[in-house]
Write a protein that holds these residues in place. Sequence first.
Motif, PDB file in Angstrom:
ATOM      1  N   GLY A 109       4.295 -28.168  28.976  1.00 29.51           N
ATOM      2  CA  GLY A 109       3.050 -28.206  29.108  1.00 29.51           C
ATOM      3  C   GLY A 109       2.261 -28.919  27.882  1.00 29.51           C
ATOM      4  N   TYR A 110       3.152 -29.401  26.898  1.00 29.55           N
ATOM      5  CA  TYR A 110       2.203 -30.113  25.770  1.00 29.55           C
ATOM      6  C   TYR A 110       2.881 -31.639  25.675  1.00 29.55           C
ATOM      7  N   ALA A 111       2.017 -32.598  25.524  1.00 29.53           N
ATOM      8  CA  ALA A 111       2.533 -33.863  25.318  1.00 29.53           C
ATOM      9  C   ALA A 111       3.282 -34.046  23.964  1.00 29.53           C
ATOM     10  N   PHE A 112       4.317 -34.770  23.915  1.00 29.39           N
ATOM     11  CA  PHE A 112       5.201 -34.996  23.020  1.00 29.39           C
ATOM     12  C   PHE A 112       6.022 -33.841  22.476  1.00 29.39           C
ATOM     13  N   ILE A 113       5.855 -32.581  22.887  1.00 28.51           N
ATOM     14  CA  ILE A 113       6.593 -31.579  22.326  1.00 28.51           C
ATOM     15  C   ILE A 113       7.641 -31.019  23.137  1.00 28.51           C
ATOM     16  N   GLU A 134      19.250 -32.467  17.533  1.00 26.40           N
ATOM     17  CA  GLU A 134      18.577 -32.420  18.802  1.00 26.40           C
ATOM     18  C   GLU A 134      17.262 -33.512  18.426  1.00 26.40           C
ATOM     19  N   VAL A 135      16.721 -33.602  17.215  1.00 26.63           N
ATOM     20  CA  VAL A 135      15.942 -34.409  16.918  1.00 26.63           C
ATOM     21  C   VAL A 135      16.241 -35.806  16.748  1.00 26.63           C
ATOM     22  N   ASN A 136      17.636 -36.001  16.268  1.00 28.06           N
ATOM     23  CA  ASN A 136      18.225 -37.185  16.486  1.00 28.06           C
ATOM     24  C   ASN A 136      18.416 -37.913  17.750  1.00 28.06           C
ATOM     25  N   ARG A 137      18.712 -36.973  18.577  1.00 27.14           N
ATOM     26  CA  ARG A 137      18.775 -37.518  19.981  1.00 27.14           C
ATOM     27  C   ARG A 137      17.508 -38.105  20.492  1.00 27.14           C
ATOM     28  N   ALA A 138      16.428 -37.238  20.099  1.00 33.32           N
ATOM     29  CA  ALA A 138      15.044 -37.606  20.730  1.00 33.32           C
ATOM     30  C   ALA A 138      14.524 -38.613  19.970  1.00 33.32           C
ATOM     31  N   THR A 139      14.733 -40.080  20.408  1.00 37.55           N
ATOM     32  CA  THR A 139      14.324 -41.237  19.648  1.00 37.55           C
ATOM     33  C   THR A 139      12.763 -41.034  19.117  1.00 37.55           C
ATOM     34  N   SER A 140      11.892 -40.683  19.879  1.00 34.26           N
ATOM     35  CA  SER A 140      10.579 -41.046  19.695  1.00 34.26           C
ATOM     36  C   SER A 140      10.077 -39.761  18.507  1.00 34.26           C
ATOM     37  N   TYR A 150       8.811 -44.526  20.046  1.00 34.32           N
ATOM     38  CA  TYR A 150      10.121 -45.112  20.481  1.00 34.32           C
ATOM     39  C   TYR A 150      10.511 -46.096  19.601  1.00 34.32           C
ATOM     40  N   ASN A 151       9.552 -46.941  19.086  1.00 38.73           N
ATOM     41  CA  ASN A 151       9.877 -47.951  18.380  1.00 38.73           C
ATOM     42  C   ASN A 151      10.060 -47.914  16.964  1.00 38.73           C
ATOM     43  N   HIS A 152      11.116 -48.416  16.455  1.00 37.50           N
ATOM     44  CA  HIS A 152      11.401 -48.054  15.006  1.00 37.50           C
ATOM     45  C   HIS A 152      10.293 -48.561  13.860  1.00 37.50           C
ATOM     46  N   THR A 153       9.487 -49.367  14.450  1.00 39.75           N
ATOM     47  CA  THR A 153       8.367 -49.937  13.461  1.00 39.75           C
ATOM     48  C   THR A 153       7.473 -48.731  13.191  1.00 39.75           C
ATOM     49  N   PHE A 154       7.434 -47.934  14.008  1.00 34.12           N
ATOM     50  CA  PHE A 154       6.414 -46.726  14.142  1.00 34.12           C
ATOM     51  C   PHE A 154       6.419 -45.898  12.730  1.00 34.12           C
ATOM     52  N   ILE A 155       7.611 -46.062  11.958  1.00 31.70           N
ATOM     53  CA  ILE A 155       8.048 -45.093  10.956  1.00 31.70           C
ATOM     54  C   ILE A 155       6.990 -45.716   9.751  1.00 31.70           C
ATOM     55  N   SER A 156       6.883 -47.014   9.754  1.00 28.28           N
ATOM     56  CA  SER A 156       6.284 -47.630   8.503  1.00 28.28           C
ATOM     57  C   SER A 156       4.767 -48.145   8.860  1.00 28.28           C
TER      58      SER A 156
END
Length: 233
Positions: free
Chosen positions: A68-72, A88-94, A211-217
Amino acid sequence: MSKSSWERVLSEAYASLEAEYQRFLEEDADYFPTKENYLNAFNTLPKEKVKYILFGQDPYPRKESAGGYAFIDTKVQNLFSASGLSKEVNRATSLRNFMKMALVASHRLTTDDTSQEAITKLDKTAMIDSIDDLRRNFEKNGVLLLNTALIFTDKKSTKKHIKAWKPFIQTLLNAMEENAPKLILFGTHAKDLKRQFSLDRFETIELEHPYNHTFISNPKAIKLFGPMNLLDK
């Protein structure tokens, strides 16, 4: 619980749904989150405390993940493990990329090295370790975690549900105009939202999807989420 502050808005928004779709929501048992849970985002953050709305697309396509929550992702228990981020976090790319961005934003990591090894070495005593704590920290910062379709049945019906919920979201945005929350929009879905809704009245913060790796930086993501201290206990 704070749904009371939303009561009038939610009843107006629900009334704006087509009668046939209301019947479906009330009688069908095969969608998720369930009838009891799809409005959860309004249960835990009072209307007057909303500073941002983070718009996701639709719930995770797994019953155990959609709470019931986006992104959670409610399937995720721990955020960290002895070897860095949890499995579990590693499997969830985003979520993995979001966590790495948050570690960079809090000056715990640098963009040069966000590896599991680097995360393993961090002192985590002052950090949260559950997905629920992350959700609570979003809400402490006034972030409403909302999907544009509040339920999921199957992938081919996603567009149908997004369209069906459109009057609900529009009514909600109209009611929120006086609060002037900033809208956090991820990826291509952001373009869809801008096309579907009149968002000129709101300040929008558009980022690539985590989901995109560029998000990190992404400096814009770091500037936005850094001051929120999302990983602090």
